[in-house]
Write a protein that holds these residues in place. Structure first.
Motif, short mmCIF file in Angstrom:
data_model
loop_
_atom_site.label_atom_id
_atom_site.label_comp_id
_atom_site.label_asym_id
_atom_site.label_seq_id
_atom_site.Cartn_x
_atom_site.Cartn_y
_atom_site.Cartn_z
N VAL A 37 0.76 -1.22 -0.03
CA VAL A 37 -0.12 0.08 0.00
C VAL A 37 1.06 1.35 0.02
O VAL A 37 1.88 1.33 0.90
N TYR A 38 0.49 2.40 -0.67
CA TYR A 38 1.20 3.97 -0.66
C TYR A 38 0.00 4.47 -0.10
O TYR A 38 -1.24 4.67 -0.49
N HIS A 84 0.46 -6.33 3.47
CA HIS A 84 1.94 -6.99 4.08
C HIS A 84 2.79 -5.69 3.98
O HIS A 84 3.72 -5.87 4.79
N PHE A 85 2.89 -4.80 3.16
CA PHE A 85 3.66 -3.85 3.14
C PHE A 85 3.03 -2.45 3.15
O PHE A 85 1.96 -2.27 2.67
N THR A 86 3.44 -1.10 3.73
CA THR A 86 2.93 -0.02 3.32
C THR A 86 4.18 0.95 3.81
O THR A 86 4.84 1.10 4.30
N THR A 87 3.73 2.29 2.92
CA THR A 87 4.64 3.50 3.22
C THR A 87 4.09 4.08 4.29
O THR A 87 2.92 4.14 4.59
N TYR A 223 5.01 -10.97 10.17
CA TYR A 223 5.08 -11.30 8.67
C TYR A 223 6.53 -11.56 8.16
O TYR A 223 6.71 -12.66 7.47
N ILE A 224 7.55 -11.02 8.78
CA ILE A 224 8.69 -11.27 8.28
C ILE A 224 9.13 -12.71 8.83
O ILE A 224 9.91 -13.32 8.02
N ALA A 225 8.70 -13.01 10.12
CA ALA A 225 8.93 -14.47 10.32
C ALA A 225 8.36 -15.44 9.71
O ALA A 225 9.09 -16.48 9.45
#
Length: 326
Positions: A37-38, A84-87, A223-225
């Motif tokens: 996501v941005y 899972h990822f965001t700015t 999430y990294i794990a």
């Protein structure tokens, strides 16, 4: 001897065939999926659009669903596992202090990319005493930078200068033009729009290189794990796309126009002029930038917190070790 040589050739050929089969198999493996996501539709995250449009995600084995959700809502979605990822800006620190397992994995802009603009009759920052300034939201870079500039000029935020929050930069420009507010915190390319309206730049904050986590990428420890390889691939793709964005203006401008909906070449170039100087060559989470966020936090836990508890920079360190940024 001939038999020995023939056997060696057979082993080499068999090895080459095995590598070929494995390579073909790897090429046919499905791309690993994730959602990114941005949080703002602006120049800050345009490198993610480049990663999508120019194939950097796919090259790194990823199928990324890239979408826009305002940053504060995106953080809630990240914490809840919907994305899972965001700015982000300072939100990782605040969320982590409140108990979330959010972490910075990249520090893409580690200083403010902002200017303070005012009505033409306002001669200086000190002349804003008794006036009103506009920012996007409380606790955002626009808010923190304004407060910092006022303190530098002997003004007490909220007491000497009133703050109003209008959420979006274009709304700030419009309110300043109409005289609803006396000053505003703006970023490029809205700075060009403001100048075209006859508004005055009081402070170019970008030029001061004041440390602050203005634009980073975050995920969660959980999430990294569970998805370490996906995170590694995502960081590499984003870093490659950022490097491309910094060095290939002609190719970036059409993608940037599509992404931001800005069609005026002057505005597009105004934005890139500002951000090419601000995007980090090595987008590592920054100690001074995160410590500045901690210093601005109202959470009592911030005083005892250490900057690196909000960071997982192993993937960026791996990239540095490969020599990618030489």
């Amino acid at each position: 001897m001939q038999l020995h040589n023939r056997g060696a050739r057979i082993v080499v050929i068999a090895g080459l065939l095995a590598v070929s089969v494995l390579s073909s198999f790897a090429a046919e493996l499905p791309l690993q999926q994730a959602t990114a996501v941005y949080g703002v539709i602006s120049t800050d995250p345009v490198y993610l659009a480049i990663a999508q449009e120019k194939g950097f995600f796919k090259k790194n084995g990823l199928d990324i669903s890239l979408t826009h959700i305002p940053t504060n809502q995106a953080m809630q979605a990240l914490i809840g596992g919907q994305i899972h990822f965001t700015t982000v800006g300072p939100q990782v620190v605040e969320a982590s202090l409140a108990g979330a397992d959010t972490v910075y994995i990249m520090g893409v802009i580690n200083s403010f990319v902002l200017s303070m603009y005012a009505k033409p009759e306002i001669a200086s920052v000190k002349a804003l005493s008794g006036k009103t300034i506009g920012a996007t939201n409380k606790g955002t870079p626009t808010d923190f930078a304004a407060r910092l500039i006022f303190k530098q000029n002997g003004l007490v935020p909220d007491a000497d200068v009133k703050f109003v929050y209008l959420k979006e930069i274009p709304a700030l420009v419009a309110a300043l033009k109409e005289g609803i507010i006396d000053a505003a915190m703006l970023s490029a390319p809205s700075t060009l729009t403001a100048r075209n309206f006859g508004l005055k730049e009081l402070v170019n904050i970008t030029a001061q290189k004041i440390p602050y986590a203005q634009h980073s990428i975050a995920t969660t420890k959980s999430y990294i794990a569970a998805n370490q390889d996906v995170v590694r691939r995502f960081v590499r793709a984003a870093a490659e796309a950022l490097d491309y964005t910094r060095k290939n203006r002609a190719e970036v401008l059409p993608v940037m126009s599509k992404f931001t909906k800005i069609t005026d070449p002057a505005q597009l170039n105004e934005a890139l002029d500002a951000y090419e100087k601000a995007w980090e060559r090595i987008p590592m989470p920054s100690q001074p930038a995160i410590e500045a966020v901690l210093a601005s936090s109202d959470n009592p836990k911030a005083k005892a917190a250490k900057w690196d508890q909000f960071v997982d920079d192993r993937f960026m360190k791996e990239l540095v070790a490969t020599g990618m940024f030489r």
